[in-house]
Structure formats: structure tokens, C-alpha cells
Design an enzyme around this catalytic site. Structure first.
Site, PDB file in Angstrom:
ATOM      1  N   GLY A  12       0.822  -1.198   0.000  1.00  0.00           N
ATOM      2  CA  GLY A  12       0.000   0.000   0.000  1.00  0.00           C
ATOM      3  C   GLY A  12       0.861   1.255   0.000  1.00  0.00           C
TER       4      GLY A  12
ATOM      5  CE  LYS B 126     -10.813 -10.131 -21.731  1.00  0.00           C
ATOM      6  NZ  LYS B 126     -12.111  -9.496 -22.026  1.00  0.00           N
TER       7      LYS B 126
ATOM      8  CG  ASP C 116     -15.046 -10.156 -20.553  1.00  0.00           C
ATOM      9  OD1 ASP C 116     -14.173 -11.017 -20.739  1.00  0.00           O
ATOM     10  OD2 ASP C 116     -14.788  -8.989 -20.230  1.00  0.00           O
TER      11      ASP C 116
ATOM     12  CB  CYS D 260       5.357  -4.159   0.243  1.00  0.00           C
ATOM     13  SG  CYS D 260       6.125  -2.550  -0.055  1.00  0.00           S
ATOM     14  CE1 TYR D 261       1.062   1.216   5.304  1.00  0.00           C
ATOM     15  CE2 TYR D 261      -0.465  -0.642   5.409  1.00  0.00           C
ATOM     16  CZ  TYR D 261      -0.082   0.629   5.817  1.00  0.00           C
ATOM     17  OH  TYR D 261      -0.850   1.311   6.737  1.00  0.00           O
TER      18      TYR D 261
ATOM     19  CD  GLU E 219       2.595  -8.063  -5.039  1.00  0.00           C
ATOM     20  OE1 GLU E 219       2.141  -6.957  -4.704  1.00  0.00           O
ATOM     21  OE2 GLU E 219       3.440  -8.681  -4.357  1.00  0.00           O
TER      22      GLU E 219
ATOM     23  CG  HIS F  97       5.638  -5.358  -4.204  1.00  0.00           C
ATOM     24  ND1 HIS F  97       4.310  -5.265  -3.842  1.00  0.00           N
ATOM     25  CD2 HIS F  97       6.197  -4.166  -3.888  1.00  0.00           C
ATOM     26  CE1 HIS F  97       4.065  -4.060  -3.350  1.00  0.00           C
ATOM     27  NE2 HIS F  97       5.195  -3.372  -3.363  1.00  0.00           N
TER      28      HIS F  97
END
Length: 519
Positions: free
Chosen positions: A58, A375, A233, A85-86, A177, A175
Site C-alpha cells: 500500500g 480475464k 466476456d 511490503c506495507y 506478486e 513484492h
């Protein structure tokens, strides 16, 4: 809507712009997860009963008076927790450690050195090894909470990784991710599969079977309308619904005149011929073009198109009659973005169907069978359902269509130029075998004209911009590196074959999350 049959991970959003990437990595490990803003985390934790919790990064400082923090109930519940992280700073401070600001900031690539063995990176990293990671922080942990130990360091973060193996609490200052941390996905996989003990049973086959039962339970014997936009979609949603409820489904395809070349014909052929799904085709091009005349502001265009779409759709619904549900291709990112970490729920749902929310006057209940999917998961579901690869693998196309690829006023002349230029660009990309390597490619007709010389004539015609981006998840994007021979070939074809264009440019800017489109 949660999935009771699966083990779950709760992701607490503390404001990071890449929180969705955490969810993507968890799902890639075959584990179901949901993201909730920190204000709703305690209630979500009680409802979900997850087997583990991940705290996101964040932009705030935990030293701020009103800093976003996860509820203490999460730490007290006895489940594994991973802070990123945060999230590391929040965990450390809440559990009795100290965080300080004013140190040397660390943004971008860095290296961590593994100091001790840990279940977090077992089988991924070795003690004594140095590994590339992605840092993004100003504050840093300076004192550990009781029970924790340092398991990794970096040059500017002496406490870059911490662990309390007994309570199964872990945290990293970097991070995990993002792709810039090459082993991050494997470490996240360790946390959700080995430490939290989640089964890897989140598959598209399971989702398909469970969704069909959910749709049947929700809809019963009622009739459903599904709005088709021409994109992946809504098409996948329609095929899934048809498999669940058959003739109870009617699709309405509103052709607003802002589609790519031959788009309407492809949609009609797919649904009427291949799937035999009842489909109402509404040619409303004149209505939309007339309403867009003179409108130049991009947000005004979006809202106008959304309102008209609903008006036309509502008129068709009245003609059909006795319909109880409206189906939409809402995805999980739409759900997440409608509830920000600083705000509450929003009535705005998928903008290409109804910018500003579903009018109460329609008296229709929503069925959104894809609202748990990202997606690429929708594409996987489409393949599971047997949709043609040429349709499932198509590049994303915005709901407002070519209107947002036509900065300034939308006119019939501009749309015709844009369709032809776009078709040439995509045709050359396919011919070069590059289509599947590119996340999204399209042409834009710029709101300027250029003086040029073509043969023995001086011209004053439009400039066409080309954009192609590479992306893994559609959240961040970088320009695709075509060679100059390719770009020269495309530009030559467009200038020669599209009347009204005398110059072509290629956009080589990178884009942060959410800004892949031109406007």
C-alpha cells in the site's frame, strides 16, 4: 459470492495498485481467493473462514495517524498470515515491533540474501543465496515483534524477510506478486499450498460444473436476457448460461455502429449457427451516431453510449416480455474496482453495458456468472466450454467500441477510416505470427490532420496512431517491440489503402494499471 466447496485465501487490500496480482498468483497455484478492503476484512474473515490470509502492499505509512491496518482478529485466529511490503510493516507494528521512516528509500530491482531456512521458500531459495526481487518502500521495519526472526536482508532493508514459524506468520519487504521478483509466484505457492494447506482444486472444469448448478438455483424457471457486446466476456457468459438454462436464455446484441470491421457478422454467425442460441440483433447505429455528434469529451462519450445502450436494451426487453433476470459478463476486477480500499460499494457495474448503474425501472435481477474470474480465467472457461480459439483468444475490445479510439468527435468518416486501418494492422500482425504474443493491438484516428505529399499531390489528411502492448494480466502494459520493417509495411499499406490517411505513428509509451486504452 463465495465458493463453499474450495479452500480459500483471504487477501486484505491495504491500497496497493497491484493487489490483483496477488490474487492472480494464488489462483495460478490452483487456490481460490478473494480480495476485500481492510475496512471489511474482519467481517469477510468470519464469513469466508479462509485457511490463510495475505496482507497487500500500500502507498500509506503505518506511522500515519489513520493508516490502513488489518483487524487484529486475523492475527488471533490461528491461521497463517503473509504480509507483503506495507503488509510487513503493518504486521510488525501491530504485533509489537517498530517501523521507522526517513531511511534510504528502495524502489525497483534489488537483491535479498537468505539468512535462515524457512517453510516460506522451502525448495525455492537456499540459505546463503542472493536473489533478485522488486522493492517499493520508504519506511522499514527496525525492531522485530516477539517471536519473529530475520530470515533475509537486502542492502537497504536489513529486515527484508521475517518469520514466526510457530504461528506461521511471514512477511517480505519486497513484492512477491510482480514478475520482477522471478521466484515470487513459487513462494506464494508455498504459502497457500504447503503452509496454509490449501488444496489445488480451483480449476475451470470445477468452476464450470459449480456455476451451472448456481445458475440453475438462482434463476429457477425464470427467463434471462443477456446483453452481448461482441467481446469475449459476454460471449462466454452467454454460452455458460445457455448450457445451464437452455431456452430460458435470450441474447440481445445491440449493434451501436462502433464495432470493428465485420464484427457484427461474426457475432451473429457464432451464436445463431454454432450454438443456436436465441439472439435478437438490434441495428442501432444511426441512433448512436446521431447522439454522439458534436461530443468530444471521452467520459461524456462513455456515459452517453452506456445510457443509450440501456435505453435500446430496455426497449427490446419490453418487446420480449416476462423476463426476470439480466445477465452480464462482469469480471472479478470489475467487482474489486467497485469497492476501493478508501471507499465503499459502488453501484457502477460493467461500463460497456450500463455506465452509472442498472436503472431501477427495469426491475430486473442480475445474474453475473463470471464475477469470480479474471480475464485469462474467462478465456480458459471459454475453451472449457468449447468456444472457438479464434474467438476466445481475441484481443480485448472496449465496450464503448471505436468511440474511445476516436479522440474528439465521432463521425461516420472517421469510423470508416479507423475500421480499415485497424483491420490492416491486425491482419499484418496475424500474418507475422505475432497475434498471440500481444495482449492488445489497435489503431486510433488522431484529432489532427497532417500536410503531406503523395505522388504529385499535396494532401491534408488524418494521422493514424498504432498501439500494441504486451501484458500478462492487463493491469500493466509495455509497448510491443516491432521491428521497423514490420511497422514500415503496416504504415505503407494504411497510407496506400485507406483514403483520408497520409501519416502513421506508433506509440512506444508504457502504461500503468488501468490505462491500456488510448483515452
Amino acid at each position: 459470492m463465495t465458493v463453499p466447496a474450495h479452500d480459500k485465501i483471504l487477501i486484505v487490500d491495504l491500497g496497493s495498485q497491484v493487489t490483483q496480482l496477488i490474487a492472480r498468483r494464488v489462483r495460478e497455484a490452483g487456490v481460490y481467493c478473494e480480495i476485500v478492503p481492510f475496512q471489511r476484512a474482519e467481517a469477510a474473515f468470519r464469513e469466508m473462514r479462509p485457511k490463510g490470509v495475505i496482507l497487500s502492499g500500500g502507498p500509506a505509512s503505518v506511522l500515519d495517524k489513520d493508516a490502513p491496518l488489518p483487524p487484529m482478529a486475523i492475527y488471533e485466529a490461528g491461521v497463517p498470515v503473509l504480509g507483503i511490503c506495507y503488509g510487513e510493516q503493518a504486521m510488525a507494528r501491530q504485533l509489537g515491533g517498530e517501523v521507522e521512516g526517513g531511511h534510504h528509500r528502495e524502489f525497483g530491482r534489488a537483491e535479498v540474501e537468505v539468512k535462515k531456512a524457512s517453510a516460506l521458500y522451502d525448495g525455492v531459495w537456499e540459505v546463503g543465496g542472493r536473489y533478485p526481487v522488486w522493492m517499493s518502500h520508504g519506511d522499514r521495519v527496525t525492531k522485530l515483534p516477539k517471536g519473529f526472526e530475520v530470515i533475509g536482508t537486502s542492502e537497504n532493508a536489513p529486515i527484508a524477510m521475517i518469520a514466526d514459524e510457530k504461528r506461521k506468520f511471514y512477511a517480505t519487504q519486497f513484492h512477491l506478486e510482480v514478475l520482477h521478483t522471478p521466484h515470487g509466484h513459487a513462494i506464494l505457492g508455498n504459502f497457500v499450498r504447503k503452509i496454509a494447506g490449501c488444496r489445488g482444486d480451483w480449476t475451470m472444469r470445477a468452476f464450470r460444473e459449480e456455476s451451472i448448478e448456481k445458475i440453475k438455483q438462482q434463476v429457477g424457471k425464470e427467463r434471462v436476457l443477456c446483453g452481448l457486446s461482441g467481446g469475449v466476456d459476454s460471449a462466454v457468459a452467454a454460452v455458460l448460461l445457455h448450457e445451464a438454462i437452455g431456452a430460458q436464455l435470450t441474447c440481445v446484441f445491440v449493434d451501436h455502429g462502433l464495432l470493428r470491421l465485420g464484427e457484427a457478422e461474426k457475432v451473429l454467425a457464432l451464436f445463431r449457427s454454432a450454438y443456436n442460441i436465441p439472439l435478437v440483433h438490434v441495428d442501432a447505429a444511426e441512433t448512436f451516431l446521431k447522439a454522439l455528434a458534436g461530443v468530444t469529451d471521452p467520459e461524456e462519450k462513455r456515459k452517453l453510449i452506456g445510457k443509450l445502450f440501456i435505453d435500446v436494451f430496455e426497449a427490446e426487453a419490453k418487446k420480449i416480455g416476462m423476463v426476470a433476470f439480466l445477465a452480464q459478463g462482469t469480471l472479478y476486477p470489475d467487482v474489486i474496482e467497485s469497492v476501493s480500499f478508501t471507499g465503499g460499494p459502488s453501484v457502477t457495474i460493467k461500463s460497456h453495458h450500463n455506465v452509472g448503474g442498472l436503472p431501477e425501472r427495469m426491475h430486473l435481477k442480475l445474474v453475473e456468472p463470471l464475477r469470480e474470474l479474471f480475464k485469462d480465467e474467462v478465456r480458459a472457461l471459454g475453451r472449457e466450454l468449447g468456444l472457438p480459439e479464434a474467438f476466445v483468444g481475441r484481443h480485448p475490445f472496449p465496450g464503448p467500441g471505436l468511440a474511445i479510439r476516436c479522440p474528439g468527435e465521432v463521425t461516420r468518416e472517421k469510423l470508416e477510416i479507423l475500421r480499415l486501418a485497424d483491420e490492416i494492422f491486425l491482419e499484418e500482425i496475424r500474418r507475422a505470427g505475432l497475434y498471440d504474443d500481444i495482449w492488445q493491438a489497435f489503431a486510433v484516428i488522431l484529432p489532427v490532420k497532417s500536410v503531406g505529399v503523395m505522388g504529385d499531390y499535396r494532401t491534408y489528411d488524418y494521422v493514424v496512431g498504432l498501439r500494441a502492448v504486451s501484458s500478462v494480466d492487463g493491469m500493466t502494459a509495455d509497448y510491443y517491440g516491432f521491428d521497423m520493417a514490420f511497422l514500415g509495411r503496416v504504415a505503407t499499406r494504411i497510407v496506400n489503402e485507406v483514403k483520408g490517411v497520409n501519416r502513421v505513428v506508433y506509440d512506444v509509451t508504457s502504461k500503468p494499471p488501468g490505462t491500456i486504452e488510448w483515452e
